[in-house]
Design an enzyme around this catalytic site. Structure first.
Site, short mmCIF file in Angstrom:
data_model
loop_
_atom_site.label_atom_id
_atom_site.label_comp_id
_atom_site.label_asym_id
_atom_site.label_seq_id
_atom_site.Cartn_x
_atom_site.Cartn_y
_atom_site.Cartn_z
N SER A 135 0.84 -1.19 0.00
CA SER A 135 0.00 0.00 0.00
C SER A 135 0.89 1.26 0.00
O SER A 135 1.75 1.39 -0.87
CB SER A 135 -0.95 -0.04 1.21
OG SER A 135 -1.94 0.94 1.11
N ASP A 288 -9.06 -6.54 -4.27
CA ASP A 288 -8.68 -5.18 -3.85
C ASP A 288 -9.36 -4.15 -4.75
O ASP A 288 -9.11 -4.10 -5.96
CB ASP A 288 -7.16 -5.05 -3.93
CG ASP A 288 -6.63 -3.78 -3.26
OD1 ASP A 288 -7.41 -2.84 -3.02
OD2 ASP A 288 -5.41 -3.75 -2.97
N HIS A 317 -8.28 -5.01 0.02
CA HIS A 317 -6.95 -4.42 0.16
C HIS A 317 -6.22 -4.95 1.39
O HIS A 317 -5.00 -5.16 1.35
CB HIS A 317 -7.08 -2.89 0.24
CG HIS A 317 -5.77 -2.17 0.28
ND1 HIS A 317 -4.83 -2.28 -0.72
CD2 HIS A 317 -5.25 -1.32 1.21
CE1 HIS A 317 -3.78 -1.53 -0.42
NE2 HIS A 317 -4.01 -0.95 0.74
#
Length: 335
Positions: A135, A288, A317
């Site tokens: 991320s 995601d 995610h």
């Protein structure tokens, strides 16, 4: 892990032309740097994590895990703006002798990478065996590699992107609007904007998870007409973050995520990725919606000889944090 702080006493120049008069970088280490200095694992953390990777990535990092202090020297640095020990909006502005609060400058992913390089120089590290992040952490890992000031042998990028999408920016802007709608955010006090932060986190949860996981874990029986499990869950997650984070830091970190674009001040996205020489694995999570797999596939397609692996998960995610069995399966042969 052991907690440290590095105080850089010179002005730290930011990408936007502003500067921090001094900079504190909080970081955790575990293990020992070997004589060859080739056992460094550098972890870049995600949005609201701290630098104790054993705390939030246990099962992948730990005393007896794949990445352990017996075999590796593990480093994770807390990003600028975060409230876990690095310079942040609640720190004292040396110019005013008051906390920054809303006067804290906007920082970018490239600023984070430059801070990582400062810390690496301070620690005498010239080579990283594995640079890994998911991320926001993956965004940092890309920029850190592209600084081309430190040798990165292996690069692992999880659920991340080369440029943040309009979709992702819109999610973050909605969260900032929630914070800004809380009038206490402008009162310049440590708990300013707390209710806005709670609301922001509930918005974020919808981008981190999926319809399927809410169906599986938050569905009520047919007799319920109020006080739904999903409602309680959203409130719980919002309050949970507010208990450990502040609205000013969250606002700044979301801005940093939005800044991700490795083509800025470079030729193009494709050209930038093509410059990476590290042995690279890019991992996407099938469900995601915040960092969809098209973004990881793009990265893998343009880094020479990169490998793309997709983890099948209903966690969205957050799969890069919770699908530990799959991550171990994928990463063990890679390193």
């Amino acid at each position: 892990m052991n907690f440290h702080q590095y105080n850089y006493t010179e002005p730290f120049q930011l990408e936007n032309g502003q500067q921090l008069e001094n900079l504190t970088i909080a970081y955790h280490t575990a293990g020992t740097l070997n004589p060859e200095k080739n056992n460094v694992i550098w972890v870049c953390h995600a949005l609201t994590a701290n630098s104790d990777v054993f705390d939030w990535w246990a099962g992948l990092f730990g005393e007896n895990d794949l990445f352990n202090p017996k075999d590796h020297f593990i480093i994770c640095a807390n990003v600028i703006g975060s409230n876990y020990g690095s310079t942040n909006p609640l720190s004292i502005n040396p110019i005013t002798n008051q906390p920054y609060y809303n006067d804290f400058p906007v920082v970018t992913i490239k600023d984070y990478a430059n801070a990582h390089q400062l810390l690496a120089d301070h620690l005498g590290i010239e080579s990283i065996h594995l640079l890994i992040g998911g991320s926001l952490g993956g965004q940092q890992a890309l920029e850190f590699t592209l600084l081309n000031k430190i040798k990165v042998d292996n690069l692992a990028l999880l659920a991340t992107n080369a440029v943040h999408s309009p979709w992702g920016i819109a999610f973050n802007e909605s969260q900032r609007l929630a914070i800004e709608a809380d009038a206490t955010f402008y009162e310049n006090k440590p708990d300013g904007g707390t209710n806005g932060l709670i609301a922001a986190r509930t918005i974020a949860m919808l981008s981190y998870r999926t319809y399927e996981i809410y169906e599986e874990s938050q569905k009520d029986d047919n007799q319920v007409y109020d006080y739904f499990k999903a409602s309680s869950y959203q409130k719980y997650q919002g309050q949970k973050l507010a208990n450990r984070f502040n609205a000013y830091s969250y606002w700044i970190l979301s801005k940093a995520m939005d800044s991700q674009n490795i083509a800025r001040s470079r030729k193009s996205l494709v050209d930038s990725l093509s410059q990476i020489k590290s042995n690279t694995i890019v991992i996407g999570v099938s469900s995601d919606i915040l960092f969809p797999t098209t973004e990881q596939k793009f990265i893998a397609a343009h880094i020479p000889n990169a490998k793309y692996v997709e983890i099948d998960s209903i966690f969205g995610h957050d799969g890069f944090l919770v699908e530990l069995e799959e991550l171990n399966r994928v990463l063990k042969p890679f390193v």
